[in-house]
Design a protein around this motif. Sequence first.
Motif, short mmCIF file in Angstrom:
data_model
loop_
_atom_site.label_atom_id
_atom_site.label_comp_id
_atom_site.label_asym_id
_atom_site.label_seq_id
_atom_site.Cartn_x
_atom_site.Cartn_y
_atom_site.Cartn_z
N GLU A 153 31.48 43.77 39.98
CA GLU A 153 32.54 44.78 39.88
C GLU A 153 31.97 46.18 39.70
OE1 GLU A 153 36.19 44.00 38.53
OE2 GLU A 153 36.03 41.83 38.60
N THR B 230 37.71 35.31 41.96
CA THR B 230 38.95 35.85 42.50
C THR B 230 39.90 34.75 42.97
OG1 THR B 230 37.95 36.04 44.66
CG2 THR B 230 37.83 37.98 43.23
N ALA D 58 32.05 43.44 33.85
CA ALA D 58 33.30 43.43 34.62
C ALA D 58 34.49 43.91 33.79
CB ALA D 58 33.55 42.02 35.16
N LYS D 59 34.54 43.46 32.54
CA LYS D 59 35.70 43.79 31.71
C LYS D 59 35.79 45.31 31.49
CE LYS D 59 37.90 42.21 27.44
NZ LYS D 59 37.63 41.50 26.16
N TRP D 61 34.64 47.67 33.49
CA TRP D 61 35.02 48.33 34.74
C TRP D 61 36.51 48.19 35.03
CZ3 TRP D 61 32.24 51.95 36.68
CH2 TRP D 61 30.84 51.91 36.53
N ARG D 62 37.08 47.09 34.55
CA ARG D 62 38.52 46.89 34.80
C ARG D 62 39.39 47.77 33.91
NH1 ARG D 62 37.62 40.66 34.50
NH2 ARG D 62 36.49 40.31 36.44
N LYS D 63 38.77 48.51 32.99
CA LYS D 63 39.57 49.32 32.07
C LYS D 63 40.25 50.50 32.74
CE LYS D 63 37.73 48.26 27.51
NZ LYS D 63 37.01 48.76 26.32
#
Lengths: 253, 253, 253, 253, 253, 253
Positions: A153, B230, D58-59, D61-63
């Motif tokens: 990501e 995903t 990943a977590k 970046w998802r913010k």
Amino acid sequence: MTTISTSTLASAGKSGLVVSAHSADFVWRAGGAIAAHVERGFRMKVVCLSFGERGESAKLWRKGADMTVEKVKTARRDEAQRAADILGCEIEFFDLSDYPLRVSDEAMFRLVDVYRELQPAFVLSHSTKDPYNFDHPLAMHVAQEARIIAQAEGHKPGEKVVGAPAVLAFEPHQTEQCEWIPNTFLDITPVWERKLKAIECMAGQEHLWEYYTRVALQRGVQAKRNVGITSIRDIKYAEGFMRMTPTVCEELS
Amino acid sequence: MTTISTSTLASAGKSGLVVSAHSADFVWRAGGAIAAHVERGFRMKVVCLSFGERGESAKLWRKGADMTVEKVKTARRDEAQRAADILGCEIEFFDLSDYPLRVSDEAMFRLVDVYRELQPAFVLSHSTKDPYNFDHPLAMHVAQEARIIAQAEGHKPGEKVVGAPAVLAFEPHQTEQCEWIPNTFLDITPVWERKLKAIECMAGQEHLWEYYTRVALQRGVQAKRNVGITSIRDIKYAEGFMRMTPTVCEELS
Amino acid sequence: MTTISTSTLASAGKSGLVVSAHSADFVWRAGGAIAAHVERGFRMKVVCLSFGERGESAKLWRKGADMTVEKVKTARRDEAQRAADILGCEIEFFDLSDYPLRVSDEAMFRLVDVYRELQPAFVLSHSTKDPYNFDHPLAMHVAQEARIIAQAEGHKPGEKVVGAPAVLAFEPHQTEQCEWIPNTFLDITPVWERKLKAIECMAGQEHLWEYYTRVALQRGVQAKRNVGITSIRDIKYAEGFMRMTPTVCEELS
Amino acid sequence: MTTISTSTLASAGKSGLVVSAHSADFVWRAGGAIAAHVERGFRMKVVCLSFGERGESAKLWRKGADMTVEKVKTARRDEAQRAADILGCEIEFFDLSDYPLRVSDEAMFRLVDVYRELQPAFVLSHSTKDPYNFDHPLAMHVAQEARIIAQAEGHKPGEKVVGAPAVLAFEPHQTEQCEWIPNTFLDITPVWERKLKAIECMAGQEHLWEYYTRVALQRGVQAKRNVGITSIRDIKYAEGFMRMTPTVCEELS
Amino acid sequence: MTTISTSTLASAGKSGLVVSAHSADFVWRAGGAIAAHVERGFRMKVVCLSFGERGESAKLWRKGADMTVEKVKTARRDEAQRAADILGCEIEFFDLSDYPLRVSDEAMFRLVDVYRELQPAFVLSHSTKDPYNFDHPLAMHVAQEARIIAQAEGHKPGEKVVGAPAVLAFEPHQTEQCEWIPNTFLDITPVWERKLKAIECMAGQEHLWEYYTRVALQRGVQAKRNVGITSIRDIKYAEGFMRMTPTVCEELS
Amino acid sequence: MTTISTSTLASAGKSGLVVSAHSADFVWRAGGAIAAHVERGFRMKVVCLSFGERGESAKLWRKGADMTVEKVKTARRDEAQRAADILGCEIEFFDLSDYPLRVSDEAMFRLVDVYRELQPAFVLSHSTKDPYNFDHPLAMHVAQEARIIAQAEGHKPGEKVVGAPAVLAFEPHQTEQCEWIPNTFLDITPVWERKLKAIECMAGQEHLWEYYTRVALQRGVQAKRNVGITSIRDIKYAEGFMRMTPTVCEELS
């Protein structure tokens, strides 16, 4: 075996990627797989890292002293494009040179972009070992590293990442020396004629046409043996693959 | 992957065989696979070569000085039968003794008869190496040799031979020491409760209940990772298998 | 590394077992280990499965036409007993014949009894592969199978079972061909003179005396290299072992 | 096993080095070893080659769309520093970027300097193969190459060279696919609570907390099995390691 | 075995190439092969990629604080040149530095030129794995990649390409750790005195003289054993090699 | 390569032994080697452990319900004898039954007698692994064990022992699955017609005639590639072998 799809595009069409060190490898080694998946509705795309202009164009170089690298590359590109057209796949040339192939991070990131755009359900490339050709395992290495980065990501945040496309190694030239063990056979009998036509585009390597016809016949015998002699299905031609990634499935048979 | 069926009974129901060295192995290691295939309409059959009366019944032996081999065997048979009933499979006990397991040609031919009668699409057994338990690889060896003989037209000529059932090794106790590499994960989330109930039949090995629950959870995480983050499918519990025989298929994804 | 003891007799003296296919193997390959552990207070015991009367007594057979198997066995037994006395260990002869060695279940159970009586902290035997001598891997196989059975509560219930003695393979003749990789070196410098005296008991194989002196010197160099050249400890002679079982420890250095 | 020390600082305190590809790896995979050795008086030091900002965050970046590489790196550095403080070790960040990790000779020489200053008795890093993460084997490769150069008298002549620190690979994510075989188990039961607290610093990877608790429990069962069921010692949590370098010892048990 | 010559110069003299990572490797590991082939009329050439000035010159560095890299390189060059003179071979120094060795494409193409000019029937280099010395496998890698490129008609078109020179790995220091398995033994008894004189040129590594004498004696015993004890030929000293490329022959004995 | 003879009969004629699990194996897999060595003056002898009456005679069994084991064995013996006559070799039938093949010590000692009488310079048999046919690796195992015993002075003392005949594995059916790696190619172009005639004796397995013709062509291409494309020698047909024993030689090219 009813496999759980690894594609992120389950509802839309599936796609597959082939990473070829030189511009003819995808034909000899995966031409049947490409044609068969095109018939099944897959979008198939080939990335040729080089044209094989130095290491796999002996016949062209023997044509005379006025042969140049550019002329060889043009001839090889034409052959590969024609073969791709016959097989029904897209093709993209990275033109990175061969013997030796060297892949910069920039080129690797370009392959990451291909993954992200294509969202392949599987990727085919060379065996991870080949003592006769170091360009081949490098191509597989890059195919795997680009896949890993395409999953992250933090690489170009916001772009759609890829899922977990299956990785398979197609058949190298001297299989046993390459520690390549085929654990997957694809029946290519229905598309054999198309693969043969694609093979015949490779004018510079005519000595390999019969060779790869025999490969397809031998793998056909082996595939048939692994289905069982009592099967009603008749397999004449096959391609062998070494699946590198685990399969997730709902049924074991 | 759309696999070409290796069964000779494509139109009728399919079946699967499990060859278990001791009478509890099939529960810990393949209980999910058995239940899942029963749900899919497979006829599933377990052959227990021994009751594990010497090597895997420590708790029973500690019950006191009046314990006998016959009492242990009876208790083990009952547990295994109950587990089989819960999983929905048939079970046959060869009662060959354990620690050490020894398999005569006569017993091996009995297993050939099971193959011929069952006509399985796949067979599950132990890993081919296990430095902690020599009964386990012997069970797999016999499972493979009986399969080969069941394929031969010259063995009991006139009988229906078997095709080429897939051979898979279920998970051993110390996987890395056994050179067991899982290349196939089966989602057992929908049947997990049933597997857990079968596990709980093993009163003599209660310390393993939580252990194998954790195994299922860890393999579930791994399966999910190999489908791709995903994916919309949610896998919580899984079983891992090492497929020993090549797959013949029509699609590579 | 401070290892957690695998012995069940932590408060009393420790012991070690050596399973030797022929009656001289334990001297060449583990004589230093035996002497070193005797010095540390271990009770050491050797089991010779055969006298090596056919395969490893060429010099005796060349003495003349009146040589008999019984005479060879007597001579070999005398040599082995003298070597054991020098090393300070017990020795037991199973007299199972060699070339080929065959081990019945009865003989294997006799070895189980030795395990149960001795309660060894470790067991030494041959490499698991040896294309030049099939008696050797069989000896290791039996050493491992007897160990497994000695651990089972259901074998002769009521007897004290053994814990998890470490299993190590001593050095075979052509190491690389045997896939034997030494991961453990024992400094035998302090007991070298005693090992050499034991070696010199083997009158029938005098050509090997210098050979095994060189082996000890080469392994000494290798051991020293793996301790680090800046170490103050001086290692001149060593024996190499391939540890087959995991180590459980409290410190990694 | 009483091992001959490989440290060059036998009289003073010992030390250990951990080379971590990303800033959280040392916690999941070696946090118990770090805490346990700190308790034994070792000076422990972690080198993080990257922050894992692209591949393992990943977590974060998802913010949201305003997340930047610098913000992610800062958050990761804070988590790692807190974990190191809890474990009681030093930590140094090389900030080389990840996905892909690339290590220049300059960075490698910096690691050589760490070796020379620390004089570690052992070094922990990743498995030498990992088809799911190419940063991991590269970290181990660099850890080994830097160790070799730190041993050479011709590198920065006059500096104190290192001895022969043991090299161990900590546990990768999909062990069997990585050809990682644990031959060494460390009992981390006494320090488990501390490791768990360090794990809980990794706010961005909360889904892994339970996962690695289960890993520790499973390795604990395996460790106990390899000590022997009759042992009085109770092991509940353990970490597994693959020792890559030979051990030199005075006792084999 | 009567082997079909792989040389392209069957009617003229044959030649052989040795690719040595450091300037002394070719003496310890292939000095006998060089001398023996010189005696048989071969033109033998050694390429030293580095002088081993950092990693294999400890004794020189200990001479005092005024030692410099240039002085060490000069001393090492002199030793290597003298050894080459004694063995009767040519030698070329690439001076690429060691610990770590790094080989640019330019240096690799220089080695291609050597192949093309020399047209060797065989090439000797290091084992493909060596956890104690990463310069060694890199040298073999370059030797193999240069060989592949020297075979390609598209590299410097018009030049005479090479055939398929056999590739063999000479003996590394810790053979088993390097996964080096000797499948070819060369009798060097007739040239042993010459090899020993070449070894004695290595004044800086005197501790290795006896070590490599013992290596030659042990390999001599092994070679003799593989010829058979009834052979009339007397082999005392030998060198072992791991042949990496297949042999094409007219007779199997 | 000029190999040092392993034969004990250097001045007289040499000989070679082929150990075939079933009565047709020697034709498909080693017929070219047999014919080629006969042409070179070797005495060649084949030992067929079984007739392959159960596992490799499907066509005969399908002829009708009145087919019997004895009839199949007679037909198979006739075919094998005719093929041996065409190839110019001796043949001896042990008639041990197949599917499963079982070899008693008595039968093994009979093979020892063959070794002693024949004094072969080399022995050919099956690959050491074959998951599709357990009779095959057993035949190789027996071939190796009998060789070891034939070398022992204590077996039938006074008889002439054998030297160290080379051991080679001929090509199995699914090479990669059998971990068979051909390191030796024999040019059989001059004797191809004779091998084909021998193949055509196998009336019961006509479907394999073309299959093995293709095998010979593919191995011919591979052999040619390993000699080098610039070689003037023209190889069209070849057989591949995996040499299991080290070669002792005087020249490496």
